[in-house]
Scaffold this active site. Structure first.
Site, mmCIF file in Angstrom:
data_model
loop_
_atom_site.group_PDB
_atom_site.id
_atom_site.type_symbol
_atom_site.label_atom_id
_atom_site.label_comp_id
_atom_site.label_asym_id
_atom_site.label_seq_id
_atom_site.Cartn_x
_atom_site.Cartn_y
_atom_site.Cartn_z
ATOM 1 C CE LYS A 31 -25.818 -4.596 -90.313
ATOM 2 N NZ LYS A 31 -26.516 -3.453 -90.927
ATOM 3 N NE ARG B 140 -20.449 -1.233 -90.587
ATOM 4 C CZ ARG B 140 -21.446 -1.465 -89.743
ATOM 5 N NH1 ARG B 140 -21.374 -2.433 -88.873
ATOM 6 N NH2 ARG B 140 -22.514 -0.730 -89.794
ATOM 7 N NE ARG C 250 -32.043 2.498 -86.390
ATOM 8 C CZ ARG C 250 -30.950 1.909 -86.868
ATOM 9 N NH1 ARG C 250 -30.801 0.610 -86.755
ATOM 10 N NH2 ARG C 250 -30.039 2.624 -87.488
ATOM 11 N NE ARG D 160 -27.965 3.719 -84.545
ATOM 12 C CZ ARG D 160 -27.579 2.589 -85.136
ATOM 13 N NH1 ARG D 160 -28.078 1.428 -84.737
ATOM 14 N NH2 ARG D 160 -26.717 2.616 -86.126
ATOM 15 N NE ARG E 182 -25.388 4.405 -90.282
ATOM 16 C CZ ARG E 182 -26.516 4.156 -89.616
ATOM 17 N NH1 ARG E 182 -27.389 5.127 -89.405
ATOM 18 N NH2 ARG E 182 -26.774 2.951 -89.189
HETATM 19 P P1 AP5 Z 1 -32.250 -2.775 -87.650
HETATM 20 O O1 AP5 Z 1 -32.521 -4.200 -87.347
HETATM 21 O O2 AP5 Z 1 -31.879 -1.855 -86.514
HETATM 22 O O3 AP5 Z 1 -31.190 -2.667 -88.841
HETATM 23 P P2 AP5 Z 1 -29.624 -2.870 -88.842
HETATM 24 O O4 AP5 Z 1 -29.269 -3.510 -90.132
HETATM 25 O O5 AP5 Z 1 -29.168 -3.545 -87.584
HETATM 26 O O6 AP5 Z 1 -29.230 -1.337 -88.869
HETATM 27 P P3 AP5 Z 1 -28.067 -0.543 -88.171
HETATM 28 O O7 AP5 Z 1 -28.321 0.907 -88.513
HETATM 29 O O8 AP5 Z 1 -27.977 -0.867 -86.715
HETATM 30 O O9 AP5 Z 1 -26.860 -1.051 -88.941
HETATM 31 P P4 AP5 Z 1 -25.544 -0.376 -89.118
HETATM 32 O O10 AP5 Z 1 -24.799 -1.486 -89.695
HETATM 33 O O11 AP5 Z 1 -25.483 0.878 -89.893
HETATM 34 O O12 AP5 Z 1 -25.213 0.152 -87.645
HETATM 35 P P5 AP5 Z 1 -24.280 -0.418 -86.523
HETATM 36 O O13 AP5 Z 1 -24.971 -0.181 -85.241
HETATM 37 O O14 AP5 Z 1 -23.817 -1.798 -86.835
HETATM 38 O O15 AP5 Z 1 -33.537 -2.192 -88.420
HETATM 39 C C1 AP5 Z 1 -33.597 -0.816 -88.799
HETATM 40 C C2 AP5 Z 1 -35.042 -0.305 -88.576
HETATM 41 O O16 AP5 Z 1 -35.932 -0.976 -89.468
HETATM 42 C C3 AP5 Z 1 -35.586 -0.588 -87.160
HETATM 43 O O17 AP5 Z 1 -36.413 0.476 -86.789
HETATM 44 C C4 AP5 Z 1 -36.397 -1.904 -87.319
HETATM 45 O O18 AP5 Z 1 -37.426 -1.992 -86.383
HETATM 46 C C5 AP5 Z 1 -36.914 -1.746 -88.747
HETATM 47 N N1 AP5 Z 1 -37.002 -3.030 -89.459
HETATM 48 C C6 AP5 Z 1 -36.126 -4.066 -89.398
HETATM 49 N N2 AP5 Z 1 -36.518 -5.054 -90.223
HETATM 50 C C7 AP5 Z 1 -37.664 -4.604 -90.841
HETATM 51 C C8 AP5 Z 1 -38.550 -5.164 -91.819
HETATM 52 N N3 AP5 Z 1 -38.331 -6.378 -92.345
HETATM 53 N N4 AP5 Z 1 -39.601 -4.422 -92.215
HETATM 54 C C9 AP5 Z 1 -39.824 -3.183 -91.718
HETATM 55 N N5 AP5 Z 1 -39.046 -2.606 -90.766
HETATM 56 C C10 AP5 Z 1 -37.964 -3.309 -90.347
HETATM 57 O O19 AP5 Z 1 -23.016 0.530 -86.662
HETATM 58 C C11 AP5 Z 1 -23.086 1.914 -86.376
HETATM 59 C C12 AP5 Z 1 -21.727 2.534 -86.603
HETATM 60 O O20 AP5 Z 1 -20.738 1.900 -85.749
HETATM 61 C C13 AP5 Z 1 -21.147 2.421 -88.006
HETATM 62 O O21 AP5 Z 1 -21.643 3.425 -88.867
HETATM 63 C C14 AP5 Z 1 -19.653 2.573 -87.718
HETATM 64 O O22 AP5 Z 1 -19.295 3.928 -87.484
HETATM 65 C C15 AP5 Z 1 -19.476 1.813 -86.414
HETATM 66 N N6 AP5 Z 1 -19.151 0.381 -86.623
HETATM 67 C C16 AP5 Z 1 -19.905 -0.686 -86.235
HETATM 68 N N7 AP5 Z 1 -19.318 -1.843 -86.607
HETATM 69 C C17 AP5 Z 1 -18.166 -1.483 -87.243
HETATM 70 C C18 AP5 Z 1 -17.158 -2.248 -87.884
HETATM 71 N N8 AP5 Z 1 -17.201 -3.604 -87.945
HETATM 72 N N9 AP5 Z 1 -16.126 -1.569 -88.459
HETATM 73 C C19 AP5 Z 1 -16.053 -0.223 -88.397
HETATM 74 N N10 AP5 Z 1 -16.997 0.556 -87.826
HETATM 75 C C20 AP5 Z 1 -18.052 -0.082 -87.246
#
Ligand code: AP5
Length: 213
Positions: A13, A88, A123, A156, A167
């Protein structure tokens, strides 16, 4: 253009949101990044959110909704925005509707859990500017250093394998039902996210109606 990126943790994402954001000239709003910054700064929101984030649990809806409400009121959002990681839960999506915000498109990046687990182990993120890399698929030019600001890259805290499993469970139980929510509004666009970053971008842009992507 108001776009939501849905998908499992590590589905890509943030990676795709950054590319589409540059292409369309609209900001990306990542609730995860905002919360991690608050944790780093030790603000009251950050202190309250730290235990949830470290354990792979969701931060309570009211906290995240107020973060988003404040961010969307900023002037840079007036021509559109990309939401990465919000909503979410169905109550968060309903809160967005109550704010009078209806997205133009909801991109759901589809990636199998096995691929996710391997992606997360590789990552690396910049501790300063938050840029994201992958040791195999998106390596930095100089090992261990951010291309954008030169700061050290780190793993991370919530990318530890046991937290990733939690997760993924939370995603399937609580976030995946949003696909039905947005499908019923005719807004859901499912995009295969298991191939390379470039192929996924091309599919995403085509889904958004960009010609010759
Ligand atoms: P990346 O692009 O970083 O993936 P992502 O989907 O953004 O992953 P996140 O882990 O950031 O998502 P998340 O939803 O768990 O975390 P968030 O920060 O929102 O890609 C991942 C890896 O793969 C990278 O190394 C990238 O280079 C690689 N990659 C990408 N595309 C690729 C491809 N096509 N091929 C190969 N490699 C690839 O949330 C973290 C925490 O915050 C949550 O757990 C929760 O506690 C809290 N939180 C955030 N938002 C909310 C909400 N709305 N409600 C409640 N809690 C929340």
């Amino acid at each position: 253009m108001k776009i939501i990126f849905l998908g499992a943790p590590g589905a890509g994402k943030g990676t795709q949101a950054e590319i589409v954001s540059e292409r369309f000239g609209i900001p990306t709003i990542s609730t995860g990044a905002i919360i991690r910054q608050a944790v780093k700064e030790g603000t009251p929101t950050g202190i309250a959110a730290k235990t949830y984030i470290d354990n792979g649990a969701l931060v309570p809806d009211d906290v995240v909704v107020s973060i988003i409400q404040e961010r969307l009121a900023a002037p840079d959002c007036k021509n559109g925005f990309i939401l990465d990681g919000f909503p979410r839960t169905v109550p968060q999506a309903e809160a967005l509707e109550r704010m009078g915000i209806r997205p133009d498109a909801v991109i759901s990046l589809e990636v199998d859990d096995e691929v996710i687990v391997s992606r997360m182990s590789g990552r690396r993120v910049c501790g300063e500017c938050g840029a994201t890399y992958h040791v195999v698929s998106l390596p930095p030019k100089r090992e261990g250093a951010c291309d954008k600001c030169g700061s050290a890259l780190t793993v991370r805290r919530d990318d530890k394998p046991e937290v990733v499993c939690d997760r993924l469970r939370v995603y399937h139980e609580t976030t995946e039902p949003l696909k039905g929510f947005y499908a019923s509004l005719g807004l859901l666009l499912s995009v295969r996210g298991a191939d390379s970053v470039g192929e996924t971008t091309a599919r995403t842009l085509r889904a958004l109606g960009v010609k010759n992507a």
